[in-house]
Design an enzyme around this catalytic site. Structure first.
Site, PDB file in Angstrom:
ATOM      1  N   TYR A   1     -42.984  70.519 -40.054  1.00  0.00           N
ATOM      2  CA  TYR A   1     -41.757  70.626 -39.259  1.00  0.00           C
ATOM      3  C   TYR A   1     -40.692  69.775 -39.938  1.00  0.00           C
ATOM      4  CZ  TYR A   1     -38.437  69.844 -35.447  1.00  0.00           C
ATOM      5  OH  TYR A   1     -37.290  69.758 -34.687  1.00  0.00           O
TER       6      TYR A   1
ATOM      7  N   TYR B   1     -38.322  80.953 -36.950  1.00  0.00           N
ATOM      8  CA  TYR B   1     -38.401  79.574 -36.453  1.00  0.00           C
ATOM      9  C   TYR B   1     -39.475  79.478 -35.378  1.00  0.00           C
ATOM     10  CZ  TYR B   1     -36.514  74.884 -35.568  1.00  0.00           C
ATOM     11  OH  TYR B   1     -36.347  73.524 -35.469  1.00  0.00           O
TER      12      TYR B   1
END
Length: 393
Positions: A346, A296
């Site tokens: 994203y 991440y």
């Protein structure tokens, strides 16, 4: 969670295009992604009896079900903490399937994080009746800590102080992500790599974070279909097995820098270490068994302690691990082969799960040889989750 090992599998994935202005509602994006995932699984909408997503997703389950003609829903759930839910929703689906609560669960996430609510803007306005999050924020907002970048910056600065990491070390994460994205036609930054010098020249957002240390704001939707292992093998000859999945929240957890933890934990991610221990134990694997990772990468500094939490290098050694080229396609741990949130899009980390599936299937734009297990991590600095997927057999 040993009981979940190989009890469920991912059989379908779908996505929309990733853009800065989708021109349509988040519900429409969710519908498109789910429709594509169901088709990819070789199923029909009426075969779906479960749905799971993030608490922050705006698309109601019943609206999605009605628009797509899904079957009666026997399971639906939501997971909080933003990007920390990226793998936890997979856990929800796997638990439902393993328990027999549902046969086929679709996970979805759709956001207009650029054209709609700007996710990088943080929270600046407060209603007269503050919710719990606003109450917590009242302790840090007076110090100017309004945005995700502002919350991460103190952690990054402390990490630099403790271990001698530099802005260039953070920049190398961004350079690798953009390098991989440049080869991914679905990535927003397709064919647009950057150099370390360009990273260093990008504007400051909140020191020590440059603009190119911060992930994108994107519009788009993604979806995943999960079903039982035996049924998965009937649907496809290459099911992606959910080898292990876990959640974790550690003591004195805060959003997104845990300001009140002991000094030695101010440069660590205890919640991610908790997830790592669970994953490795449940899968009977260790870091040496992982061939690729989707880490991440909402902010580059938080990639480093994740590598350490999962045992790919020692405490404070991630900067050297990265400098030695281990995140590259020919490195020890090829990372974010889709470009990650820095380079592809994203979508709150869910697009990373799709890339892990593609690597196991052998269909990634940056396909690696001999991939047996891929690690996926979720949002950092928040209650989080993680996932290991693997080949069948």
């Amino acid at each position: 969670m040993e009981q979940l090992r190989d009890k469920a599998a991912i059989v379908g994935i779908g996505q929309t295009e990733f853009s800065k202005n989708s021109g349509r509602s988040e519900l429409r994006l969710a519908i498109e992604a789910v429709k594509a995932a169901i088709a990819d699984a070789g199923l029909r909408p009426e075969d779906v009896d479960g749905l799971t997503t993030y608490t922050s997703d705006s698309s109601q389950e019943i609206d999605l079900a009605r628009a797509l003609g899904l079957g009666p829903l026997t399971f639906f759930s939501r997971v909080g903490y933003g990007g920390g839910a990226a793998c936890a929703v997979v856990q929800q689906a796997a638990l439902a399937v393993a328990a027999g609560v549902a046969k086929t669960v679709v996970i979805y996430r759709a956001i207009n994080a650029r054209s709609g609510r700007r996710y990088g803007a943080g929270r600046r306005s407060h209603s007269a009746s503050a919710d719990g999050f606003d109450s917590v924020m009242s302790w840090i907002a007076p110090y100017g800590l309004f945005t995700p970048a502002g919350w991460v910056a103190p952690f990054a600065r402390r990490y630099m102080h403790e271990f001698g990491a530099t802005s260039e070390d953070f920049g190398r994460v961004s350079v690798v992500g953009r390098k991989h994205a440049a080869r991914n036609p679905d990535a927003w930054f397709y064919d647009r790599p950057i150099t370390l010098a360009e990273h260093q020249a990008s504007p400051w957002i909140v020191e020590p974070l440059h603009l190119l240390d911060c992930c994108q704001e994107s519009d788009g939707g993604v979806a995943i279909v999960v079903t039982g292992a035996e049924r998965a093998r009937e649907l496809t000859d290459r099911p992606v097995m959910i080898r292990a999945v876990a959640q974790g929240a550690a003591a004195d957890q805060h959003m997104m820098t845990s300001y009140y933890r002991p000094d030695e934990q101010m440069v660590e991610l205890p919640e991610m270490a908790l997830v790592a221990r669970q994953l490795y134990a449940a899968a009977s694997l260790g870091p040496e068994d992982i061939q690729a990772a989707i880490i991440y990468d909402h902010f580059t500094p938080l990639v480093l302690p994740q590598l350490e939490a999962f045992g790919f290098c020692g405490r404070g050694e991630a900067k050297d691990f990265i400098r030695d080229g281990h995140l590259e396609l020919d490195g020890r741990l090829p990372t974010n082969t889709n470009g990650g949130q820095l380079g592809e899009a994203y979508i709150h980390g869910m697009n990373g799960v799709l890339e892990a599936v593609r690597q196991i299937r052998g269909s990634s734009c940056n396909q690696l040889a001999e991939v047996e297990h891929v690690l996926v991590t979720a949002g950092t600095g928040v209650p989080t989750s993680g996932l290991i997927v693997g080949r069948d057999g």
